[in-house]
Structures are given as C-alpha cells and as structure tokens.
Design a protein around this motif. Structure first.
Motif, mmCIF file in Angstrom:
data_model
loop_
_atom_site.group_PDB
_atom_site.id
_atom_site.type_symbol
_atom_site.label_atom_id
_atom_site.label_comp_id
_atom_site.label_asym_id
_atom_site.label_seq_id
_atom_site.Cartn_x
_atom_site.Cartn_y
_atom_site.Cartn_z
ATOM 1 N N PRO A 135 0.755 -1.320 0.061
ATOM 2 C CA PRO A 135 -0.027 0.015 -0.039
ATOM 3 C C PRO A 135 0.843 1.170 -0.031
ATOM 4 O O PRO A 135 0.411 2.435 -0.377
ATOM 5 C CB PRO A 135 -1.017 0.029 1.219
ATOM 6 N N ARG A 136 2.065 1.284 0.581
ATOM 7 C CA ARG A 136 3.036 2.287 0.466
ATOM 8 C C ARG A 136 3.422 2.951 -0.826
ATOM 9 O O ARG A 136 3.532 4.078 -1.043
ATOM 10 C CB ARG A 136 4.266 2.315 1.101
ATOM 11 N N THR A 137 3.140 2.073 -1.993
ATOM 12 C CA THR A 137 3.706 2.348 -3.130
ATOM 13 C C THR A 137 2.619 2.233 -4.280
ATOM 14 O O THR A 137 2.927 2.587 -5.457
ATOM 15 C CB THR A 137 4.909 1.491 -3.698
ATOM 16 N N CYS A 138 1.464 1.660 -3.692
ATOM 17 C CA CYS A 138 0.564 1.502 -4.777
ATOM 18 C C CYS A 138 -0.775 2.899 -4.950
ATOM 19 O O CYS A 138 -1.246 2.857 -3.677
ATOM 20 C CB CYS A 138 -0.294 0.113 -4.512
ATOM 21 N N PRO A 139 -0.815 3.136 -5.858
ATOM 22 C CA PRO A 139 -1.935 4.472 -5.805
ATOM 23 C C PRO A 139 -3.284 3.953 -6.004
ATOM 24 O O PRO A 139 -4.266 4.699 -5.687
ATOM 25 C CB PRO A 139 -1.425 4.996 -7.327
ATOM 26 N N ASN A 140 -3.588 2.894 -5.961
ATOM 27 C CA ASN A 140 -4.838 2.186 -6.354
ATOM 28 C C ASN A 140 -5.279 1.759 -4.644
ATOM 29 O O ASN A 140 -6.440 1.417 -4.751
ATOM 30 C CB ASN A 140 -5.192 0.936 -7.261
ATOM 31 N N CYS A 141 -4.497 1.588 -3.761
ATOM 32 C CA CYS A 141 -4.639 1.028 -2.792
ATOM 33 C C CYS A 141 -5.665 2.124 -1.583
ATOM 34 O O CYS A 141 -6.174 1.415 -0.562
ATOM 35 C CB CYS A 141 -3.729 0.273 -1.767
ATOM 36 N N PRO A 142 -5.338 3.190 -1.430
ATOM 37 C CA PRO A 142 -5.944 3.986 -0.502
ATOM 38 C C PRO A 142 -7.382 3.689 -0.429
ATOM 39 O O PRO A 142 -8.067 3.773 -1.266
ATOM 40 C CB PRO A 142 -5.796 5.576 -0.768
ATOM 41 N N GLY A 143 -8.028 3.477 0.915
ATOM 42 C CA GLY A 143 -9.448 3.341 1.106
ATOM 43 C C GLY A 143 -10.030 1.561 0.827
ATOM 44 O O GLY A 143 -10.416 1.372 1.696
ATOM 45 N N ARG A 144 -9.344 0.868 -0.063
ATOM 46 C CA ARG A 144 -9.661 -0.063 -0.435
ATOM 47 C C ARG A 144 -8.478 -1.030 -1.155
ATOM 48 O O ARG A 144 -8.024 -0.545 -2.117
ATOM 49 C CB ARG A 144 -10.975 -0.326 -1.140
ATOM 50 N N PRO A 145 -8.187 -2.162 -0.774
ATOM 51 C CA PRO A 145 -6.992 -2.860 -1.199
ATOM 52 C C PRO A 145 -7.320 -3.250 -2.853
ATOM 53 O O PRO A 145 -8.246 -3.371 -3.196
ATOM 54 C CB PRO A 145 -6.900 -4.183 -0.378
ATOM 55 N N CYS A 146 -6.294 -3.026 -3.662
ATOM 56 C CA CYS A 146 -6.516 -3.499 -4.974
ATOM 57 C C CYS A 146 -6.304 -4.957 -5.281
ATOM 58 O O CYS A 146 -5.976 -5.543 -4.115
ATOM 59 C CB CYS A 146 -5.529 -2.699 -5.788
ATOM 60 N N ALA A 147 -6.457 -5.388 -6.420
ATOM 61 C CA ALA A 147 -6.215 -6.645 -6.672
ATOM 62 C C ALA A 147 -4.817 -7.354 -6.547
ATOM 63 O O ALA A 147 -4.916 -8.378 -6.018
ATOM 64 C CB ALA A 147 -6.674 -7.107 -8.308
#
Length: 66
Positions: free
Chosen positions: A30-42
């Motif tokens: 989550p520290r490097t993924c722009p899609n994870c804030p709020g809800r985890p990505c695939a």
C-alpha cells in the motif's frame, strides 16, 4: 539459537523465509500503490492470499515436526 527456523531444517527455513517475504510484500504494497488508499487493489488481495497460504503451510510444517 537452537530453535530458529533455519536450524530446524532447510525446508522449514526456506518456507519461513518465503512466508516472511510474503508478509513484507503485503505490508509494503500500500505504500507504493496508488490504487490502494481506502480499499486494497487486486494485487494487494493476491499478496494477502499468498501470505495466508505460506503462513498456513509454515504453521502446518511446524506442527507436524513435533
């Protein structure tokens, strides 16, 4: 330390290393993924699944050695 995973046997030590690496990958994602804030990505879901499988395998291996 006689009871560390690496000293219990090569297979267990390797499994422990992979289990901890999977934990680190899941924790750090989550520290490097722009899609994870709020809800985890695939990808985060896959990392969690991998961590869970390796954790279960390691704990099973540990239990069966006793």
């Amino acid at each position: 330390m006689p009871d560390t995973p690496a000293r219990r046997g090569a297979a267990g030590g390797d499994l422990y290393q992979r289990y901890m690496a999977a934990y680190d990958a899941h924790r750090d994602h989550p520290r490097t993924c722009p899609n994870c804030p709020g809800r985890p990505c695939a990808a985060a879901d896959r990392l969690l699944e991998s961590f869970e499988r390796l954790q279960e395998a390691y704990l099973t291996w540990q239990r069966d050695r006793r």
